[in-house]
Every structure is written in structure tokens, then in C-alpha cells.
Scaffold this motif. Structure first.
Motif, PDB file in Angstrom:
ATOM      1  N   LEU A  91       0.850  -1.182   0.000  1.00 19.04           N
ATOM      2  CA  LEU A  91       0.000   0.000   0.000  1.00 19.04           C
ATOM      3  C   LEU A  91       0.886   1.232   0.000  1.00 19.04           C
ATOM      4  CD1 LEU A  91      -2.479  -1.201   2.751  1.00 19.04           C
ATOM      5  CD2 LEU A  91      -2.686  -1.467   0.271  1.00 19.04           C
ATOM      6  N   TYR A  92       0.811   2.015  -1.065  1.00 16.34           N
ATOM      7  CA  TYR A  92       1.647   3.209  -1.191  1.00 16.34           C
ATOM      8  C   TYR A  92       0.850   4.418  -0.727  1.00 16.34           C
ATOM      9  CZ  TYR A  92       4.510   0.055  -3.908  1.00 16.34           C
ATOM     10  OH  TYR A  92       5.275  -1.012  -4.310  1.00 16.34           O
ATOM     11  N   VAL A  93       1.256   4.998   0.386  1.00 19.28           N
ATOM     12  CA  VAL A  93       0.533   6.126   0.969  1.00 19.28           C
ATOM     13  C   VAL A  93       1.360   7.414   0.962  1.00 19.28           C
ATOM     14  CG1 VAL A  93      -0.869   4.600   2.414  1.00 19.28           C
ATOM     15  CG2 VAL A  93       1.230   5.577   3.355  1.00 19.28           C
ATOM     16  N   ALA A  94       2.669   7.312   0.779  1.00 20.33           N
ATOM     17  CA  ALA A  94       3.543   8.474   0.850  1.00 20.33           C
ATOM     18  C   ALA A  94       4.050   8.868  -0.534  1.00 20.33           C
ATOM     19  CB  ALA A  94       4.739   8.184   1.766  1.00 20.33           C
ATOM     20  N   ALA A 109       1.612   7.507  10.239  1.00 26.45           N
ATOM     21  CA  ALA A 109       0.225   7.893  10.508  1.00 26.45           C
ATOM     22  C   ALA A 109      -0.731   6.818   9.988  1.00 26.45           C
ATOM     23  CB  ALA A 109      -0.086   9.247   9.882  1.00 26.45           C
ATOM     24  N   LYS A 110      -0.477   6.288   8.789  1.00 26.93           N
ATOM     25  CA  LYS A 110      -1.324   5.228   8.232  1.00 26.93           C
ATOM     26  C   LYS A 110      -1.190   3.955   9.060  1.00 26.93           C
ATOM     27  CE  LYS A 110      -3.802   4.934   5.090  1.00 26.93           C
ATOM     28  NZ  LYS A 110      -5.281   5.026   5.047  1.00 26.93           N
ATOM     29  N   VAL A 111       0.023   3.661   9.511  1.00 27.71           N
ATOM     30  CA  VAL A 111       0.243   2.472  10.348  1.00 27.71           C
ATOM     31  C   VAL A 111      -0.597   2.579  11.629  1.00 27.71           C
ATOM     32  CG1 VAL A 111       1.967   1.309  11.798  1.00 27.71           C
ATOM     33  CG2 VAL A 111       2.498   1.854   9.405  1.00 27.71           C
ATOM     34  N   ALA A 112      -0.588   3.728  12.264  1.00 19.40           N
ATOM     35  CA  ALA A 112      -1.376   3.924  13.488  1.00 19.40           C
ATOM     36  C   ALA A 112      -2.865   3.733  13.210  1.00 19.40           C
ATOM     37  CB  ALA A 112      -1.113   5.308  14.070  1.00 19.40           C
ATOM     38  N   VAL A 149       3.170  -1.130   4.108  1.00 19.21           N
ATOM     39  CA  VAL A 149       2.711   0.253   3.958  1.00 19.21           C
ATOM     40  C   VAL A 149       3.946   1.082   3.680  1.00 19.21           C
ATOM     41  CG1 VAL A 149       1.562   2.196   5.075  1.00 19.21           C
ATOM     42  CG2 VAL A 149       0.816  -0.146   5.565  1.00 19.21           C
ATOM     43  N   ALA A 150       3.937   1.771   2.555  1.00 20.95           N
ATOM     44  CA  ALA A 150       5.108   2.565   2.145  1.00 20.95           C
ATOM     45  C   ALA A 150       4.683   3.945   1.681  1.00 20.95           C
ATOM     46  CB  ALA A 150       5.851   1.853   1.027  1.00 20.95           C
TER      47      ALA A 150
END
Length: 150
Positions: A91-94, A109-112, A149-150
Motif C-alpha cells: 500500500l503506497y501512501v507516501a 500515521a497510516k500504520v497507526a 505500507v510505504a
């Protein structure tokens, strides 16, 4: 023409469908034509003694509302996960071109957020060299399936 879906073995398919659908931007799949619910469809194709009758337990298929992504079915299986996944979601969030501090803040933040939804943290993976900067966190969904998550 070949059509296909991604099938994921699960002990609690509805829980995984509820976890992954919003994360991937998916929605519950509508039941097949002629059925008002997935439970009704299952009652038609599966022996009655194998069903518990709770309609929420049969929301186990998700789809991309745009039609671009594959259908995903969380298939009920009796055995638990036994080893490392052979494939997983990334999952690319950044924004990968952002400064490393911003990448870390966005990913963390996404991990939390995902931990609050039932995921667990495996470990972070950071590469920060002159030619490559990457930060990702390995996580596990509610049944222990790894994803990044990246």
C-alpha cells in the motif's frame, strides 16, 4: 477473454472483507443476479447444515467500485495461516519524492490508523542512501497476513 478474482483463504472472511475494503477503496460486492443477499445465494448452493444463517458472515467479497481492480473473495477455510505469505499487498501512501521525514510521518500515521482497525506491526524497513530513499512498515491484517505500507 479471461476473467479472474483474487482469492484469499480466511478463517473469518467477513472480518477480512470489512478490514480490506476501505483500505483498498473497495466496497462489498453485490450478490449475484436473482438473489437479494450473499446469504440467500449461499443457501442456494451450500448444504444448509454448513451455514449459520448470520447475513453479516456472508459479506466476504469486495470489488473496486470503478471496476478497474480485481474482485477479491475471502474464502472460508478451516485451517489457520501456517507460514509466510507467498504474495502480499503493498500500500503506497507516501509521496516517494518527499523528504524522508515526511515519508516516515505519512507512513507512520497510516500504520497507526491500521493498528486501530485490527492490524499489527511487524517491523519497519528503512533505506536512506544518496541514490535511494525508502521507508516501509511490514504489517499483518487481523488474520496475520503480511502486507506493507510505504
Amino acid at each position: 477473454m479471461v476473467t479472474w478474482q483474487l482469492t484469499v483463504d480466511a478463517n473469518d472472511p467477513a472480518t477480512l472483507a470489512r478490514f480490506w475494503a476501505p483500505l483498498l477503496g473497495y466496497v462489498p460486492a453485490p450478490p449475484p443476479d436473482g438473489f437479494d443477499s450473499w446469504l440467500a445465494w449461499y443457501q442456494f448452493v451450500v448444504p444448509e447444515e454448513e451455514l449459520d444463517g448470520d447475513p453479516d458472515d456472508y459479506v466476504d467479497r469486495i470489488v473496486d467500485p470503478t471496476g478497474a481492480g480485481p474482485k477479491i473473495w475471502f474464502q472460508p477455510v478451516p485451517e489457520t495461516k501456517a507460514g509466510k505469505n507467498r504474495f502480499h499487498f503493498d500500500l503506497y501512501v507516501a509521496d516517494r519524492s518527499a523528504p524522508m521525514e515526511e515519508i516516515i510521518a505519512t507512513v507512520d500515521a497510516k500504520v497507526a490508523e491500521l493498528v486501530a482497525l485490527g492490524a499489527t506491526v511487524g517491523h519497519p524497513n528503512r533505506i536512506d542512501t544518496e541514490s535511494l530513499q525508502r521507508y516501509a512498515v511490514v504489517m499483518r491484517d487481523p488474520e496475520g497476513n503480511e502486507f506493507c505500507v510505504a
